[in-house]
Design a protein around this motif. Structure first.
Motif, PDB file in Angstrom:
ATOM      1  N   GLU A 195       0.867  -1.174   0.000  1.00  0.00           N
ATOM      2  CA  GLU A 195       0.000   0.000   0.000  1.00  0.00           C
ATOM      3  C   GLU A 195       0.904   1.224   0.000  1.00  0.00           C
ATOM      4  OE1 GLU A 195      -2.381  -0.601   3.494  1.00  0.00           O
ATOM      5  OE2 GLU A 195      -3.894  -1.767   2.395  1.00  0.00           O
ATOM      6  N   GLY A 196       1.272   1.667  -1.198  1.00  0.00           N
ATOM      7  CA  GLY A 196       2.210   2.765  -1.315  1.00  0.00           C
ATOM      8  C   GLY A 196       3.634   2.377  -0.958  1.00  0.00           C
ATOM      9  N   ASP A 197       3.977   1.094  -1.105  1.00  0.00           N
ATOM     10  CA  ASP A 197       5.329   0.609  -0.830  1.00  0.00           C
ATOM     11  C   ASP A 197       6.174   0.651  -2.101  1.00  0.00           C
ATOM     12  OD1 ASP A 197       5.031  -0.195   1.976  1.00  0.00           O
ATOM     13  OD2 ASP A 197       3.615  -1.662   1.182  1.00  0.00           O
ATOM     14  N   THR A 198       7.497   0.601  -1.940  1.00  0.00           N
ATOM     15  CA  THR A 198       8.399   0.602  -3.086  1.00  0.00           C
ATOM     16  C   THR A 198       8.930  -0.792  -3.419  1.00  0.00           C
ATOM     17  OG1 THR A 198      10.267   1.158  -1.640  1.00  0.00           O
ATOM     18  CG2 THR A 198       9.115   2.987  -2.722  1.00  0.00           C
ATOM     19  N   SER A 199       8.677  -1.779  -2.574  1.00  0.00           N
ATOM     20  CA  SER A 199       9.097  -3.148  -2.879  1.00  0.00           C
ATOM     21  C   SER A 199       8.405  -4.120  -1.941  1.00  0.00           C
ATOM     22  CB  SER A 199      10.618  -3.310  -2.766  1.00  0.00           C
ATOM     23  OG  SER A 199      11.038  -3.211  -1.418  1.00  0.00           O
ATOM     24  N   ILE A 200       8.406  -5.382  -2.348  1.00  0.00           N
ATOM     25  CA  ILE A 200       7.969  -6.492  -1.498  1.00  0.00           C
ATOM     26  C   ILE A 200       9.099  -7.511  -1.506  1.00  0.00           C
ATOM     27  CG2 ILE A 200       6.396  -8.442  -1.282  1.00  0.00           C
ATOM     28  CD1 ILE A 200       4.167  -6.737  -2.315  1.00  0.00           C
ATOM     29  N   THR A 201       9.512  -7.951  -0.314  1.00  0.00           N
ATOM     30  CA  THR A 201      10.649  -8.850  -0.185  1.00  0.00           C
ATOM     31  C   THR A 201      10.241 -10.155   0.490  1.00  0.00           C
ATOM     32  OG1 THR A 201      12.207  -7.000  -0.035  1.00  0.00           O
ATOM     33  CG2 THR A 201      12.961  -9.132   0.785  1.00  0.00           C
ATOM     34  N   GLY A 205       9.495   3.315  -7.880  1.00  0.00           N
ATOM     35  CA  GLY A 205       8.350   4.044  -7.356  1.00  0.00           C
ATOM     36  C   GLY A 205       7.407   3.188  -6.535  1.00  0.00           C
ATOM     37  N   GLU A 206       6.437   3.852  -5.929  1.00  0.00           N
ATOM     38  CA  GLU A 206       5.469   3.180  -5.082  1.00  0.00           C
ATOM     39  C   GLU A 206       4.428   2.427  -5.909  1.00  0.00           C
ATOM     40  OE1 GLU A 206       3.791   6.248  -2.667  1.00  0.00           O
ATOM     41  OE2 GLU A 206       5.600   6.519  -1.471  1.00  0.00           O
ATOM     42  N   PRO A 224       0.891   0.851 -10.198  1.00  0.00           N
ATOM     43  CA  PRO A 224       1.988   1.752  -9.834  1.00  0.00           C
ATOM     44  C   PRO A 224       1.533   3.201  -9.720  1.00  0.00           C
ATOM     45  CG  PRO A 224       2.067   1.311 -12.176  1.00  0.00           C
ATOM     46  CD  PRO A 224       0.903   0.510 -11.637  1.00  0.00           C
ATOM     47  N   VAL A 225       2.287   3.987  -8.966  1.00  0.00           N
ATOM     48  CA  VAL A 225       2.039   5.421  -8.874  1.00  0.00           C
ATOM     49  C   VAL A 225       2.423   6.105 -10.180  1.00  0.00           C
ATOM     50  CG1 VAL A 225       2.828   7.550  -7.766  1.00  0.00           C
ATOM     51  CG2 VAL A 225       2.219   5.563  -6.372  1.00  0.00           C
TER      52      VAL A 225
END
Length: 203
Positions: A38-44, A191-192, A65-66
């Motif tokens: 939710e408005g993050d720049t990555s998932i790890t 980007g987010e 994407p934003v």
């Protein structure tokens, strides 16, 4: 296991595939993780990969994407490494059709063939409109093997910034023989984005 079972492992494993809590860890297909951006720049995913499973499957849902006209992809770390800069190779075939008309096309997209340490694109040219999104799935085989490169393939669908429907088929390998334990997913511009990702292990 047959190819069809690996692609769509339902039946007795339906609870795991649908993300229902309480699935037995001893099952052939186990939901290991669900993450929401939710408005993050990555998932790890950096703690779920082990020798327990011979195949790992990621799926992503309604990733938006934003910023406009960006790619969604992944990078990896070998065990005990950092920087997400392992060399990954890929080739791409795409099937597309535009809202504006014209003849749909299916062809190799050499502009997205890669052999480098950068982001491995899974969805390309994603639009950032409120109704634009991408989905897909990534399969990686025996990532903790310590003598072979790691084979992977993906199947994804994108509502692109040029108002087209693009289905991308990627395939390649992670060019390391060390165990690969960390996977990072993000946009090509850093980007987010919003969306949901799930990870399964398949025995």
């Amino acid at each position: 296991r047959t190819h069809e079972e690996n692609i769509m492992p339902l039946g007795a494993n339906k609870a795991a595939i649908m993300g229902v809590a309480g699935t037995a860890a001893a099952g052939d297909v186990v939901l290991l993780s669900t993450q929401t951006a939710e408005g993050d720049t990555s998932i790890t995913f950096d703690s779920q990969i082990s020798s327990t499973y011979g195949e790992y499957v990621w799926k992503w849902y309604d990733v938006n994407p934003v910023n406009d006209n960006v790619n969604f992809g992944f990078q990896v770390n070998a065990a005990s490494q950092s920087g997400y800069n392992e060399t990954v190779a890929t080739t791409l075939f795409t099937n597309n059709a535009l809202e504006s008309g014209g003849t749909p096309a299916f062809a190799q997209d050499t502009t997205n063939d890669e052999t480098d340490t950068g982001l491995m694109n899974l969805n390309t040219g994603i639009g950032n409109g409120s109704d634009e999104t991408c989905v897909g799935e990534l399969h990686v085989f025996n990532p903790t093997n310590t003598s072979l490169v790691k084979i992977w393939f993906s199947d994804s669908q994108t509502y692109r910034s040029d108002n087209g429907a693009f289905q991308d088929y990627h395939g390649g390998f992670i060019d390391v023989t060390a165990a690969v334990t960390d996977f990072n997913f993000k946009m090509s511009d850093g980007g987010e984005f919003d969306g949901v990702m799930k990870l399964w292990g398949i025995k």
